[in-house]
Structures are given as structure tokens and as C-alpha cells.
Design a protein around this motif. Sequence first.
Motif, PDB file in Angstrom:
ATOM      1  N   VAL A  17       0.771  -1.237   0.356  1.00  0.00           N
ATOM      2  CA  VAL A  17      -0.040  -0.417   0.176  1.00  0.00           C
ATOM      3  C   VAL A  17       1.252   1.726  -0.189  1.00  0.00           C
ATOM      4  O   VAL A  17       0.555   1.971  -0.707  1.00  0.00           O
ATOM      5  CB  VAL A  17      -1.257  -0.216   0.751  1.00  0.00           C
ATOM      6  CG1 VAL A  17      -1.562   1.353   1.195  1.00  0.00           C
ATOM      7  CG2 VAL A  17      -1.737  -0.995   0.928  1.00  0.00           C
ATOM      8  N   SER A  18       2.136   1.273   1.001  1.00  0.00           N
ATOM      9  CA  SER A  18       3.192   2.257   0.447  1.00  0.00           C
ATOM     10  C   SER A  18       3.308   2.727  -0.824  1.00  0.00           C
ATOM     11  O   SER A  18       3.933   3.748  -0.576  1.00  0.00           O
ATOM     12  CB  SER A  18       3.754   2.030   2.410  1.00  0.00           C
ATOM     13  OG  SER A  18       5.222   3.168   1.622  1.00  0.00           O
ATOM     14  N   SER A  26       2.416  10.769  -3.221  1.00  0.00           N
ATOM     15  CA  SER A  26       2.594  11.770  -3.110  1.00  0.00           C
ATOM     16  C   SER A  26       4.875  10.630  -2.964  1.00  0.00           C
ATOM     17  O   SER A  26       4.162   9.668  -2.466  1.00  0.00           O
ATOM     18  CB  SER A  26       2.330  12.050  -1.648  1.00  0.00           C
ATOM     19  OG  SER A  26       3.676  13.727  -1.453  1.00  0.00           O
ATOM     20  N   PRO A  27       6.096  11.049  -3.502  1.00  0.00           N
ATOM     21  CA  PRO A  27       6.982  10.667  -3.173  1.00  0.00           C
ATOM     22  C   PRO A  27       7.543  10.427  -1.545  1.00  0.00           C
ATOM     23  O   PRO A  27       8.372   9.469  -1.392  1.00  0.00           O
ATOM     24  CB  PRO A  27       8.044  11.192  -4.137  1.00  0.00           C
ATOM     25  CG  PRO A  27       7.887  12.554  -4.194  1.00  0.00           C
ATOM     26  CD  PRO A  27       5.952  13.154  -3.838  1.00  0.00           C
ATOM     27  N   TYR A  28       6.739  10.778  -0.076  1.00  0.00           N
ATOM     28  CA  TYR A  28       6.528  11.215   0.534  1.00  0.00           C
ATOM     29  C   TYR A  28       6.210   9.930   1.560  1.00  0.00           C
ATOM     30  O   TYR A  28       6.638   9.407   2.804  1.00  0.00           O
ATOM     31  CB  TYR A  28       6.328  12.127   1.250  1.00  0.00           C
ATOM     32  CG  TYR A  28       7.217  13.289   1.035  1.00  0.00           C
ATOM     33  CD1 TYR A  28       8.621  13.215   1.482  1.00  0.00           C
ATOM     34  CD2 TYR A  28       6.693  14.766   0.398  1.00  0.00           C
ATOM     35  CE1 TYR A  28       8.388  15.263   1.650  1.00  0.00           C
ATOM     36  CE2 TYR A  28       7.210  15.261   0.229  1.00  0.00           C
ATOM     37  CZ  TYR A  28       8.634  15.866   0.168  1.00  0.00           C
ATOM     38  OH  TYR A  28       9.188  17.056   0.280  1.00  0.00           O
ATOM     39  N   PHE A  29       5.484   8.505   1.028  1.00  0.00           N
ATOM     40  CA  PHE A  29       4.827   7.564   0.830  1.00  0.00           C
ATOM     41  C   PHE A  29       6.554   6.761   1.572  1.00  0.00           C
ATOM     42  O   PHE A  29       5.687   5.817   2.051  1.00  0.00           O
ATOM     43  CB  PHE A  29       3.195   7.344   0.692  1.00  0.00           C
ATOM     44  CG  PHE A  29       2.578   8.329   1.341  1.00  0.00           C
ATOM     45  CD1 PHE A  29       1.704   7.386   1.850  1.00  0.00           C
ATOM     46  CD2 PHE A  29       2.083   8.949   0.307  1.00  0.00           C
ATOM     47  CE1 PHE A  29       0.753   8.473   3.015  1.00  0.00           C
ATOM     48  CE2 PHE A  29       0.346   9.651   1.078  1.00  0.00           C
ATOM     49  CZ  PHE A  29       0.259   8.819   1.853  1.00  0.00           C
ATOM     50  N   VAL A  30       7.341   7.063   0.823  1.00  0.00           N
ATOM     51  CA  VAL A  30       8.493   6.019   0.230  1.00  0.00           C
ATOM     52  C   VAL A  30       8.869   6.002   2.220  1.00  0.00           C
ATOM     53  O   VAL A  30       9.202   4.627   2.465  1.00  0.00           O
ATOM     54  CB  VAL A  30       9.273   6.327   0.087  1.00  0.00           C
ATOM     55  CG1 VAL A  30      10.531   7.608  -0.343  1.00  0.00           C
ATOM     56  CG2 VAL A  30      10.177   6.087  -1.150  1.00  0.00           C
ATOM     57  N   TRP A  31       8.888   6.665   3.180  1.00  0.00           N
ATOM     58  CA  TRP A  31       9.270   7.083   4.145  1.00  0.00           C
ATOM     59  C   TRP A  31       8.266   6.262   4.930  1.00  0.00           C
ATOM     60  O   TRP A  31       8.802   5.208   5.736  1.00  0.00           O
ATOM     61  CB  TRP A  31       9.126   8.427   5.015  1.00  0.00           C
ATOM     62  CG  TRP A  31       9.897   9.354   4.378  1.00  0.00           C
ATOM     63  CD1 TRP A  31       9.939  10.434   3.965  1.00  0.00           C
ATOM     64  CD2 TRP A  31      11.082   8.936   4.134  1.00  0.00           C
ATOM     65  NE1 TRP A  31      10.909  10.706   3.508  1.00  0.00           N
ATOM     66  CE2 TRP A  31      11.616  10.183   4.362  1.00  0.00           C
ATOM     67  CE3 TRP A  31      12.090   8.236   5.384  1.00  0.00           C
ATOM     68  CZ2 TRP A  31      13.725  10.623   3.847  1.00  0.00           C
ATOM     69  CZ3 TRP A  31      13.497   8.711   5.395  1.00  0.00           C
ATOM     70  CH2 TRP A  31      13.914   9.955   4.734  1.00  0.00           C
ATOM     71  N   LEU A  32       6.741   6.109   4.878  1.00  0.00           N
ATOM     72  CA  LEU A  32       6.358   4.332   4.948  1.00  0.00           C
ATOM     73  C   LEU A  32       7.031   2.659   4.861  1.00  0.00           C
ATOM     74  O   LEU A  32       6.761   2.165   6.288  1.00  0.00           O
ATOM     75  CB  LEU A  32       4.545   4.630   4.890  1.00  0.00           C
ATOM     76  CG  LEU A  32       3.542   3.651   5.600  1.00  0.00           C
ATOM     77  CD1 LEU A  32       4.169   3.480   7.153  1.00  0.00           C
ATOM     78  CD2 LEU A  32       2.990   3.971   4.873  1.00  0.00           C
ATOM     79  N   SER A  33       7.691   3.044   3.445  1.00  0.00           N
ATOM     80  CA  SER A  33       8.178   1.771   3.147  1.00  0.00           C
ATOM     81  C   SER A  33       9.488   1.662   4.613  1.00  0.00           C
ATOM     82  O   SER A  33       9.508   0.522   4.033  1.00  0.00           O
ATOM     83  CB  SER A  33       8.203   1.360   2.149  1.00  0.00           C
ATOM     84  OG  SER A  33       7.023   1.975   0.910  1.00  0.00           O
ATOM     85  N   ALA A  34      10.362   2.878   4.035  1.00  0.00           N
ATOM     86  CA  ALA A  34      11.402   2.355   4.872  1.00  0.00           C
ATOM     87  C   ALA A  34      11.344   1.861   6.523  1.00  0.00           C
ATOM     88  O   ALA A  34      11.617   1.213   7.284  1.00  0.00           O
ATOM     89  CB  ALA A  34      12.207   3.865   4.960  1.00  0.00           C
ATOM     90  N   PHE A  35       9.931   2.527   6.640  1.00  0.00           N
ATOM     91  CA  PHE A  35       9.622   2.339   8.370  1.00  0.00           C
ATOM     92  C   PHE A  35       9.224   1.022   8.433  1.00  0.00           C
ATOM     93  O   PHE A  35      10.003   0.224   9.464  1.00  0.00           O
ATOM     94  CB  PHE A  35       8.703   3.046   8.988  1.00  0.00           C
ATOM     95  CG  PHE A  35       7.635   2.948  10.478  1.00  0.00           C
ATOM     96  CD1 PHE A  35       8.934   3.550  11.618  1.00  0.00           C
ATOM     97  CD2 PHE A  35       6.887   2.512  10.670  1.00  0.00           C
ATOM     98  CE1 PHE A  35       8.177   2.902  13.107  1.00  0.00           C
ATOM     99  CE2 PHE A  35       5.841   2.059  11.588  1.00  0.00           C
ATOM    100  CZ  PHE A  35       6.995   2.341  12.654  1.00  0.00           C
ATOM    101  N   VAL A  36       8.642   0.519   7.622  1.00  0.00           N
ATOM    102  CA  VAL A  36       8.478  -0.753   8.002  1.00  0.00           C
ATOM    103  C   VAL A  36       9.644  -1.732   7.595  1.00  0.00           C
ATOM    104  O   VAL A  36       9.840  -2.802   8.591  1.00  0.00           O
ATOM    105  CB  VAL A  36       6.950  -1.030   6.520  1.00  0.00           C
ATOM    106  CG1 VAL A  36       6.962  -3.180   6.528  1.00  0.00           C
ATOM    107  CG2 VAL A  36       6.145  -0.720   6.936  1.00  0.00           C
TER     108      VAL A  36
END
Length: 66
Positions: A17-18, A26-36
Amino acid sequence: MTLDRAVLAFAGSVLLVSLLLTYFVSPYFVWLSAFVGFNLIQSAFTGFCPAAIVFRKLGVKSGTAF
């Protein structure tokens, strides 16, 4: 479904989903992938996973890892 599989399924779902949100919103959702990813790595070394605590309280039966 055991707790281990529930945690992995949840992490995979949030990751996909991220990535979709990163591409379409938004490209800022890549931070959610990094957090996971970071959370998966730290749980492999420490055995502590916040998602496992939540799933355990929801009544998912324990697995071998959590």
C-alpha cells in the motif's frame, strides 16, 4: 493463522500500500516503506514487534517467533 504469519502478512500489505501511495499520491510515502523495513529488521534482532503485541491482544494464536 499464527501470529508470525499475521505479522508478515500485515507488514507485506502495508509495504505494498505504501508503494502504491508513493507512486500515485506523494513520494513522501516512501518513508512508510522505510519504517516497515526498519521495523522488520529490528524485530529480527530484538524479537520486539509492536504489531505482534496488537495481534496477540486481538486473539491471534502465538507462533514460534513472537
